[in-house]
Design a protein around this motif. Structure first.
Motif, PDB file in Angstrom:
ATOM      1  N   ASN A 206       0.712  -1.048   0.031  1.00 20.83           N
ATOM      2  CA  ASN A 206       0.025   0.192   0.056  1.00 20.83           C
ATOM      3  C   ASN A 206       0.824   1.160   0.004  1.00 20.83           C
ATOM      4  O   ASN A 206       1.489   1.611   1.021  1.00 20.83           O
ATOM      5  N   VAL A 207       0.990   1.865  -1.371  1.00 24.15           N
ATOM      6  CA  VAL A 207       1.870   3.100  -1.467  1.00 24.15           C
ATOM      7  C   VAL A 207       1.022   4.194  -1.670  1.00 24.15           C
ATOM      8  O   VAL A 207       0.409   4.398  -2.455  1.00 24.15           O
ATOM      9  N   ASP A 208       1.028   5.062  -0.524  1.00 20.30           N
ATOM     10  CA  ASP A 208       0.087   6.341  -0.530  1.00 20.30           C
ATOM     11  C   ASP A 208      -1.410   5.991  -0.942  1.00 20.30           C
ATOM     12  O   ASP A 208      -1.874   6.751  -1.797  1.00 20.30           O
ATOM     13  N   GLY A 209      -1.962   5.065  -0.518  1.00 20.24           N
ATOM     14  CA  GLY A 209      -3.180   4.800  -0.909  1.00 20.24           C
ATOM     15  C   GLY A 209      -3.475   3.739  -1.934  1.00 20.24           C
ATOM     16  O   GLY A 209      -4.301   3.526  -2.450  1.00 20.24           O
ATOM     17  N   GLU A 210      -2.293   3.717  -2.738  1.00 24.33           N
ATOM     18  CA  GLU A 210      -2.566   2.685  -4.086  1.00 24.33           C
ATOM     19  C   GLU A 210      -1.874   1.244  -3.589  1.00 24.33           C
ATOM     20  O   GLU A 210      -1.059   1.337  -2.963  1.00 24.33           O
ATOM     21  N   ILE A 211      -2.671   0.321  -4.167  1.00 26.65           N
ATOM     22  CA  ILE A 211      -2.106  -1.133  -3.998  1.00 26.65           C
ATOM     23  C   ILE A 211      -1.345  -1.517  -5.127  1.00 26.65           C
ATOM     24  O   ILE A 211      -1.711  -1.283  -6.185  1.00 26.65           O
ATOM     25  N   TYR A 212      -0.200  -2.024  -4.878  1.00 26.17           N
ATOM     26  CA  TYR A 212       0.605  -2.473  -5.966  1.00 26.17           C
ATOM     27  C   TYR A 212       1.062  -4.216  -5.474  1.00 26.17           C
ATOM     28  O   TYR A 212       1.529  -4.412  -4.320  1.00 26.17           O
TER      29      TYR A 212
END
Length: 98
Positions: free
Chosen positions: A73-79
């Motif tokens: 979870n990077v700044d609200g984005e899922i990778y």
């Protein structure tokens, strides 16, 4: 690093945004009943007293290796990423004009 995450949880109570270090909070496998007790303490940053299950690590570089792909979870984005992830802190600054 920022002390707060996910709507006010104080995940890393000793983190400082300007000290040049990551503070990694690792929670080991924990019985579900203990998790019910531990979880509310995260909002006040008091989960560190459960040192049998919770550990903190401070570092400039963090390498994470897993058997399976992992989700970040990077700044609200899922990778989704491969089995190795590296985080580094650089001693460079960004100039901002407001």
């Amino acid at each position: 690093m920022v002390k707060y995450y996910g709507g006010g949880m104080k995940i890393s109570p000793m983190a400082e945004i300007d000290d040049g270090f990551f503070v990694l909070c690792v929670i080991k496998e924990i019985p579900k009943i203990k998790l019910l007790v531990l979880f509310p303490s995260v909002f006040k940053g008091e989960h560190k007293k459960y040192n049998k299950y919770v550990r903190f690590y401070k570092a400039k570089n963090i390498n994470i290796k897993t058997k399976d792909n992992l989700y970040l979870n990077v700044d609200g984005e899922i990778y989704e990423t491969n089995k190795v992830v590296t985080f580094k802190i650089y001693n460079k600054k960004i100039s901002l004009i407001a």
